[in-house]
Design a protein around this motif. Structure first.
Motif, PDB file in Angstrom:
ATOM      1  N   GLN A  52       1.046  -1.340   0.044  1.00  8.60           N
ATOM      2  CA  GLN A  52      -0.062  -0.015  -0.064  1.00  8.60           C
ATOM      3  C   GLN A  52       0.909   1.295   0.108  1.00  8.60           C
ATOM      4  O   GLN A  52       0.628   2.154  -0.946  1.00  8.60           O
ATOM      5  N   LEU A  53       1.978   1.176   0.600  1.00 10.91           N
ATOM      6  CA  LEU A  53       2.824   2.294   0.783  1.00 10.91           C
ATOM      7  C   LEU A  53       3.450   2.542  -0.626  1.00 10.91           C
ATOM      8  O   LEU A  53       3.815   3.631  -1.041  1.00 10.91           O
ATOM      9  N   GLU A  54       3.972   1.371  -1.272  1.00 11.58           N
ATOM     10  CA  GLU A  54       4.464   1.531  -2.507  1.00 11.58           C
ATOM     11  C   GLU A  54       3.478   2.202  -3.538  1.00 11.58           C
ATOM     12  O   GLU A  54       3.813   2.953  -4.573  1.00 11.58           O
ATOM     13  N   GLN A  55       2.104   2.012  -3.481  1.00  9.97           N
ATOM     14  CA  GLN A  55       1.196   2.507  -4.243  1.00  9.97           C
ATOM     15  C   GLN A  55       1.140   4.077  -4.010  1.00  9.97           C
ATOM     16  O   GLN A  55       0.775   4.646  -5.058  1.00  9.97           O
ATOM     17  N   VAL A  56       1.112   4.383  -2.722  1.00 18.31           N
ATOM     18  CA  VAL A  56       1.056   5.731  -2.337  1.00 18.31           C
ATOM     19  C   VAL A  56       2.280   6.557  -3.142  1.00 18.31           C
ATOM     20  O   VAL A  56       2.089   7.579  -3.630  1.00 18.31           O
ATOM     21  N   ILE A  57       3.526   5.801  -3.059  1.00 16.13           N
ATOM     22  CA  ILE A  57       4.491   6.445  -3.468  1.00 16.13           C
ATOM     23  C   ILE A  57       4.368   6.655  -5.245  1.00 16.13           C
ATOM     24  O   ILE A  57       4.640   7.728  -5.612  1.00 16.13           O
ATOM     25  N   GLU A  58       3.948   5.438  -5.684  1.00 15.12           N
ATOM     26  CA  GLU A  58       3.531   5.648  -7.145  1.00 15.12           C
ATOM     27  C   GLU A  58       2.590   6.607  -7.436  1.00 15.12           C
ATOM     28  O   GLU A  58       2.683   7.701  -8.364  1.00 15.12           O
ATOM     29  N   GLU A  59       1.669   6.654  -6.624  1.00 16.69           N
ATOM     30  CA  GLU A  59       0.608   7.970  -6.919  1.00 16.69           C
ATOM     31  C   GLU A  59       1.169   9.245  -6.667  1.00 16.69           C
ATOM     32  O   GLU A  59       0.989  10.055  -7.607  1.00 16.69           O
ATOM     33  N   GLU A  60       2.089   9.481  -5.964  1.00 21.54           N
ATOM     34  CA  GLU A  60       2.669  10.890  -5.492  1.00 21.54           C
ATOM     35  C   GLU A  60       3.614  11.284  -6.771  1.00 21.54           C
ATOM     36  O   GLU A  60       3.722  12.178  -7.309  1.00 21.54           O
ATOM     37  N   ASP A  61       4.560  10.097  -7.200  1.00 20.09           N
ATOM     38  CA  ASP A  61       5.320  10.280  -8.200  1.00 20.09           C
ATOM     39  C   ASP A  61       4.512  10.714  -9.405  1.00 20.09           C
ATOM     40  O   ASP A  61       4.927  11.413 -10.346  1.00 20.09           O
ATOM     41  N   GLN A  62       3.284   9.902  -9.838  1.00 17.21           N
ATOM     42  CA  GLN A  62       2.703  10.365 -10.871  1.00 17.21           C
ATOM     43  C   GLN A  62       2.096  11.846 -10.893  1.00 17.21           C
ATOM     44  O   GLN A  62       2.323  12.594 -11.677  1.00 17.21           O
ATOM     45  N   LYS A  63       1.842  12.242  -9.607  1.00 17.12           N
ATOM     46  CA  LYS A  63       1.342  13.720  -9.458  1.00 17.12           C
ATOM     47  C   LYS A  63       2.618  14.666  -9.583  1.00 17.12           C
ATOM     48  O   LYS A  63       2.522  15.840 -10.284  1.00 17.12           O
ATOM     49  N   VAL A  64       3.705  14.202  -9.183  1.00 15.41           N
ATOM     50  CA  VAL A  64       4.941  14.998  -9.403  1.00 15.41           C
ATOM     51  C   VAL A  64       4.973  15.112 -10.904  1.00 15.41           C
ATOM     52  O   VAL A  64       5.337  16.547 -11.327  1.00 15.41           O
ATOM     53  N   ILE A  65       5.048  14.005 -11.663  1.00 14.77           N
ATOM     54  CA  ILE A  65       5.471  14.126 -13.014  1.00 14.77           C
ATOM     55  C   ILE A  65       4.287  14.983 -13.790  1.00 14.77           C
ATOM     56  O   ILE A  65       4.471  15.770 -14.790  1.00 14.77           O
ATOM     57  N   GLN A  66       3.032  14.908 -13.298  1.00 15.80           N
ATOM     58  CA  GLN A  66       2.059  15.798 -13.980  1.00 15.80           C
ATOM     59  C   GLN A  66       2.093  17.099 -13.511  1.00 15.80           C
ATOM     60  O   GLN A  66       2.263  18.248 -14.451  1.00 15.80           O
ATOM     61  N   ILE A  67       2.805  17.597 -12.294  1.00 20.35           N
ATOM     62  CA  ILE A  67       3.330  19.070 -11.952  1.00 20.35           C
ATOM     63  C   ILE A  67       4.361  19.468 -12.911  1.00 20.35           C
ATOM     64  O   ILE A  67       4.389  20.611 -13.358  1.00 20.35           O
ATOM     65  N   VAL A  68       5.193  18.736 -12.904  1.00 16.86           N
ATOM     66  CA  VAL A  68       6.383  19.195 -13.811  1.00 16.86           C
ATOM     67  C   VAL A  68       5.994  19.276 -15.273  1.00 16.86           C
ATOM     68  O   VAL A  68       6.288  20.261 -15.955  1.00 16.86           O
ATOM     69  N   ARG A  69       5.080  18.367 -15.921  1.00 16.91           N
ATOM     70  CA  ARG A  69       4.460  18.619 -17.324  1.00 16.91           C
ATOM     71  C   ARG A  69       3.653  20.155 -17.397  1.00 16.91           C
ATOM     72  O   ARG A  69       3.965  20.872 -18.350  1.00 16.91           O
ATOM     73  N   ASN A  70       2.856  20.222 -16.328  1.00 11.65           N
ATOM     74  CA  ASN A  70       2.058  21.302 -16.457  1.00 11.65           C
ATOM     75  C   ASN A  70       2.949  22.566 -16.287  1.00 11.65           C
ATOM     76  O   ASN A  70       2.758  23.673 -16.896  1.00 11.65           O
ATOM     77  N   ARG A  71       4.066  22.757 -15.408  1.00 14.05           N
ATOM     78  CA  ARG A  71       5.109  23.778 -15.546  1.00 14.05           C
ATOM     79  C   ARG A  71       5.609  23.913 -16.532  1.00 14.05           C
ATOM     80  O   ARG A  71       5.656  25.246 -17.164  1.00 14.05           O
ATOM     81  N   GLU A  72       6.084  22.803 -17.174  1.00 14.14           N
ATOM     82  CA  GLU A  72       6.762  23.082 -18.623  1.00 14.14           C
ATOM     83  C   GLU A  72       5.672  23.515 -19.547  1.00 14.14           C
ATOM     84  O   GLU A  72       6.092  24.442 -20.606  1.00 14.14           O
ATOM     85  N   LYS A  73       4.650  23.187 -19.934  1.00  6.45           N
ATOM     86  CA  LYS A  73       3.695  23.723 -20.726  1.00  6.45           C
ATOM     87  C   LYS A  73       3.185  24.964 -20.431  1.00  6.45           C
ATOM     88  O   LYS A  73       3.153  25.911 -21.476  1.00  6.45           O
ATOM     89  N   ALA A  74       3.288  25.220 -19.028  1.00 10.80           N
ATOM     90  CA  ALA A  74       2.914  26.887 -18.827  1.00 10.80           C
ATOM     91  C   ALA A  74       4.077  27.728 -19.237  1.00 10.80           C
ATOM     92  O   ALA A  74       3.874  28.827 -20.079  1.00 10.80           O
ATOM     93  N   LYS A  75       5.556  27.174 -19.173  1.00  5.68           N
ATOM     94  CA  LYS A  75       6.617  28.206 -19.528  1.00  5.68           C
ATOM     95  C   LYS A  75       6.366  28.215 -20.993  1.00  5.68           C
ATOM     96  O   LYS A  75       6.812  29.185 -21.451  1.00  5.68           O
ATOM     97  N   GLU A  76       6.279  27.281 -21.680  1.00  5.63           N
ATOM     98  CA  GLU A  76       6.291  27.239 -23.160  1.00  5.63           C
ATOM     99  C   GLU A  76       5.005  28.115 -23.841  1.00  5.63           C
ATOM    100  O   GLU A  76       5.083  28.857 -24.739  1.00  5.63           O
TER     101      GLU A  76
END
Length: 93
Positions: A52-76
């Motif tokens: 379950q903790l591994e799932q939480v980590i995976e979910e949080e990693d996915q959120k971070v990836i999405q945040i980074v993508r959103n920031r890159e898109k906003a900069k573009e």
């Protein structure tokens, strides 16, 4: 009155000293087996918790990836908007 009723319902106290040697060995053996069963259950539960903790980590990693993508898109988008602004300056002046 209540104490008498509870006393009759309550389990009698276990008296280890009154057991025979064979019964003591059996009792202690059963107790040891119970401990091992408890350890197996604990081991299994810890494995479930870790999954379950591994799932939480995976979910949080996915959120971070999405945040980074959103920031890159906003900069573009900002860069594109600045380029359009530069082009529009000629028409405004």
């Amino acid at each position: 009155m209540f104490k008498k009723i509870v006393g009759k319902i309550r389990k009698p106290k276990f008296n280890f000293a009154k057991l025979s040697s064979q019964d003591k060995v059996n009792h202690l053996s059963d107790k040891a087996i119970g401990l091992f069963d408890h350890m197996k259950k604990t081991y299994s539960e810890l494995d479930d918790i870790n999954n379950q903790l591994e799932q939480v980590i995976e979910e949080e990693d996915q959120k971070v990836i999405q945040i980074v993508r959103n920031r890159e898109k906003a900069k573009e988008e900002i860069q594109m908007n600045k380029k359009v602004q530069e082009k529009l300056v000629d028409f405004i002046r």
